[in-house]
Design a protein around this motif. Structure first.
Motif, PDB file in Angstrom:
ATOM      1  N   UNK A   1      27.028  -7.674  17.058  1.00  0.00           N
ATOM      2  CA  UNK A   1      27.993  -8.766  16.892  1.00  0.00           C
ATOM      3  C   UNK A   1      28.972  -8.477  15.755  1.00  0.00           C
ATOM      4  N   UNK A   2      28.612  -7.563  14.857  1.00  0.00           N
ATOM      5  CA  UNK A   2      29.496  -7.192  13.739  1.00  0.00           C
ATOM      6  C   UNK A   2      30.590  -6.215  14.153  1.00  0.00           C
ATOM      7  N   UNK A   3      30.417  -5.575  15.303  1.00  0.00           N
ATOM      8  CA  UNK A   3      31.409  -4.603  15.761  1.00  0.00           C
ATOM      9  C   UNK A   3      32.729  -5.298  16.081  1.00  0.00           C
ATOM     10  N   UNK A   4      33.815  -4.671  15.680  1.00  0.00           N
ATOM     11  CA  UNK A   4      35.135  -5.135  16.100  1.00  0.00           C
ATOM     12  C   UNK A   4      35.584  -4.205  17.218  1.00  0.00           C
ATOM     13  N   UNK A   5      36.583  -4.568  17.955  1.00  0.00           N
ATOM     14  CA  UNK A   5      37.061  -3.749  19.072  1.00  0.00           C
ATOM     15  C   UNK A   5      35.889  -3.299  19.943  1.00  0.00           C
ATOM     16  N   UNK A   6      35.008  -4.239  20.254  1.00  0.00           N
ATOM     17  CA  UNK A   6      33.802  -3.936  21.029  1.00  0.00           C
ATOM     18  C   UNK A   6      34.148  -3.530  22.455  1.00  0.00           C
ATOM     19  N   UNK A   7      33.413  -2.542  22.957  1.00  0.00           N
ATOM     20  CA  UNK A   7      33.527  -2.183  24.362  1.00  0.00           C
ATOM     21  C   UNK A   7      33.052  -3.363  25.195  1.00  0.00           C
ATOM     22  N   UNK A   8      33.643  -3.560  26.335  1.00  0.00           N
ATOM     23  CA  UNK A   8      33.260  -4.658  27.217  1.00  0.00           C
ATOM     24  C   UNK A   8      31.983  -4.390  27.988  1.00  0.00           C
ATOM     25  N   UNK A   9      31.487  -3.159  27.911  1.00  0.00           N
ATOM     26  CA  UNK A   9      30.259  -2.799  28.613  1.00  0.00           C
ATOM     27  C   UNK A   9      29.224  -2.244  27.643  1.00  0.00           C
TER      28      UNK A   9
ATOM     29  N   UNK B   1      26.005   1.122  33.329  1.00  0.00           N
ATOM     30  CA  UNK B   1      26.868   0.365  32.418  1.00  0.00           C
ATOM     31  C   UNK B   1      27.034  -1.016  33.016  1.00  0.00           C
ATOM     32  N   UNK B   2      26.843  -2.035  32.187  1.00  0.00           N
ATOM     33  CA  UNK B   2      26.967  -3.422  32.645  1.00  0.00           C
ATOM     34  C   UNK B   2      27.886  -4.187  31.704  1.00  0.00           C
ATOM     35  N   UNK B   3      28.493  -5.268  32.180  1.00  0.00           N
ATOM     36  CA  UNK B   3      29.317  -6.079  31.293  1.00  0.00           C
ATOM     37  C   UNK B   3      28.476  -6.610  30.116  1.00  0.00           C
ATOM     38  N   UNK B   4      29.043  -6.533  28.952  1.00  0.00           N
ATOM     39  CA  UNK B   4      28.370  -6.992  27.731  1.00  0.00           C
ATOM     40  C   UNK B   4      27.916  -8.441  27.908  1.00  0.00           C
ATOM     41  N   UNK B   5      26.654  -8.707  27.580  1.00  0.00           N
ATOM     42  CA  UNK B   5      26.116 -10.058  27.646  1.00  0.00           C
ATOM     43  C   UNK B   5      25.668 -10.504  29.026  1.00  0.00           C
ATOM     44  N   UNK B   6      25.648  -9.598  30.001  1.00  0.00           N
ATOM     45  CA  UNK B   6      25.335 -10.010  31.378  1.00  0.00           C
ATOM     46  C   UNK B   6      23.846  -9.950  31.720  1.00  0.00           C
ATOM     47  N   UNK B   7      23.170  -8.856  31.392  1.00  0.00           N
ATOM     48  CA  UNK B   7      21.773  -8.704  31.825  1.00  0.00           C
ATOM     49  C   UNK B   7      20.855  -8.138  30.743  1.00  0.00           C
ATOM     50  N   UNK B   8      21.349  -7.941  29.544  1.00  0.00           N
ATOM     51  CA  UNK B   8      20.551  -7.249  28.540  1.00  0.00           C
ATOM     52  C   UNK B   8      19.212  -7.931  28.277  1.00  0.00           C
ATOM     53  N   UNK B   9      19.200  -9.266  28.164  1.00  0.00           N
ATOM     54  CA  UNK B   9      17.941  -9.963  27.896  1.00  0.00           C
ATOM     55  C   UNK B   9      16.965  -9.828  29.066  1.00  0.00           C
ATOM     56  N   UNK B  10      17.464  -9.841  30.302  1.00  0.00           N
ATOM     57  CA  UNK B  10      16.604  -9.640  31.476  1.00  0.00           C
ATOM     58  C   UNK B  10      16.090  -8.200  31.529  1.00  0.00           C
ATOM     59  N   UNK B  11      16.937  -7.257  31.121  1.00  0.00           N
ATOM     60  CA  UNK B  11      16.543  -5.854  31.056  1.00  0.00           C
ATOM     61  C   UNK B  11      15.358  -5.684  30.099  1.00  0.00           C
ATOM     62  N   UNK B  12      15.452  -6.281  28.922  1.00  0.00           N
ATOM     63  CA  UNK B  12      14.363  -6.181  27.935  1.00  0.00           C
ATOM     64  C   UNK B  12      13.090  -6.821  28.479  1.00  0.00           C
ATOM     65  N   UNK B  13      13.215  -7.961  29.144  1.00  0.00           N
ATOM     66  CA  UNK B  13      12.041  -8.633  29.712  1.00  0.00           C
ATOM     67  C   UNK B  13      11.390  -7.803  30.809  1.00  0.00           C
ATOM     68  N   UNK B  14      12.168  -6.945  31.475  1.00  0.00           N
ATOM     69  CA  UNK B  14      11.649  -6.137  32.593  1.00  0.00           C
ATOM     70  C   UNK B  14      11.125  -4.776  32.156  1.00  0.00           C
ATOM     71  N   UNK B  15      11.199  -4.460  30.867  1.00  0.00           N
ATOM     72  CA  UNK B  15      10.766  -3.143  30.407  1.00  0.00           C
ATOM     73  C   UNK B  15       9.294  -2.900  30.706  1.00  0.00           C
ATOM     74  N   UNK B  16       8.999  -1.677  31.102  1.00  0.00           N
ATOM     75  CA  UNK B  16       7.617  -1.249  31.268  1.00  0.00           C
ATOM     76  C   UNK B  16       7.206  -0.437  30.050  1.00  0.00           C
ATOM     77  N   UNK B  17       6.375   0.570  30.265  1.00  0.00           N
ATOM     78  CA  UNK B  17       5.902   1.413  29.168  1.00  0.00           C
ATOM     79  C   UNK B  17       6.726   2.681  28.984  1.00  0.00           C
ATOM     80  N   UNK B  18       7.731   2.891  29.819  1.00  0.00           N
ATOM     81  CA  UNK B  18       8.584   4.064  29.681  1.00  0.00           C
ATOM     82  C   UNK B  18       9.600   3.884  28.566  1.00  0.00           C
ATOM     83  N   UNK B  19      10.207   4.982  28.143  1.00  0.00           N
ATOM     84  CA  UNK B  19      11.272   4.906  27.150  1.00  0.00           C
ATOM     85  C   UNK B  19      12.476   4.222  27.777  1.00  0.00           C
ATOM     86  N   UNK B  20      13.238   3.526  26.944  1.00  0.00           N
ATOM     87  CA  UNK B  20      14.424   2.829  27.423  1.00  0.00           C
ATOM     88  C   UNK B  20      15.383   2.672  26.256  1.00  0.00           C
ATOM     89  N   UNK B  21      16.620   2.291  26.558  1.00  0.00           N
ATOM     90  CA  UNK B  21      17.584   2.099  25.488  1.00  0.00           C
ATOM     91  C   UNK B  21      18.754   1.237  25.910  1.00  0.00           C
TER      92      UNK B  21
END
Length: 194
Positions: free
Chosen positions: A27-35, A98-118
């Motif tokens: 949230x501190x970033x300026x000129x944030x990428x939209x994705x 690549x997804x629009x910023x703020x679209x699915x990130x929280x659902x992505x985190x909730x769906x994480x398994x035991x594999x590496x992710x970022x």
């Protein structure tokens, strides 16, 4: 030319906490990428199905650990219609999107398994001439690595790591200031970033 320097500023076994702190930093970033960039290693059928349900039009690939029968990396099966017995021999899979910023990130985190992710957020840190801190749209950003402690996705770990990316010269004062914003500190030496 060159890569950013990635400073680890938080390590925790709580994926939701790592995500929330990374979001605060982004949230501190300026000129944030939209994705934002999402990556996940999917080790189980449940992992694959959960990500398919969360991500818009995901494109799955064979993981680096598992190349397809003909040496290919692309994966062509429709995971929403393939049965478990058909999918099992193809695991682990990877997904990067690549997804629009703020679209699915929280659902992505909730769906994480035991594999590496970022999750990667790109942008530019604010100009702060009074402290001689300058943003760089090419290098700046925030990254959270789930089940890992390397910005370049190294070995699997139990914990999750939040990184701040700064210019290729390693803006340590900026990294310290960003870490303090989430009540933390720079934890280690900088790593090779993006």
């Amino acid at each position: 030319m060159g890569n950013s320097k990635a400073y680890p500023v938080l390590r925790t076994t709580d994926a939701a906490l790592a995500f929330r702190q990374a979001e605060r930093l982004s949230a501190l970033l300026t000129q944030r990428d939209g994705e934002v960039e999402l990556f996940a290693e999917l080790r189980t059928i449940a992992d694959v199905r959960q990500m398919a349900a969360v991500l818009p039009e995901p494109s799955f690939a064979y993981s680096e650990m598992h190349i397809g029968p003909a040496g290919e990396r692309s994966f062509e099966l429709d995971v929403t219609t393939a049965d478990d017995a058909t999918l099992e021999p193809h695991l682990p899979l990877e997904v990067m999107v690549d997804v629009p910023r703020g679209s699915v990130e929280d659902h992505f985190v909730a769906a994480l398994g035991q594999g590496m992710a970022g999750i990667d957020w790109h942008g530019s840190w604010p100009e702060e001439p009074e402290d001689d801190l300058h943003g760089s749209a090419k290098y700046d950003g925030v990254q959270v690595v789930f089940h890992g402690d390397h910005a370049q996705l190294g070995r699997w770990t139990e914990h999750h790591t939040v990184f701040v990316h700064v210019d290729k010269f390693g803006d340590l004062p900026r990294a310290r200031k960003l870490a303090a914003h989430i009540g933390s500190a720079v934890l280690d030496e900088p790593q090779l970033g993006w």
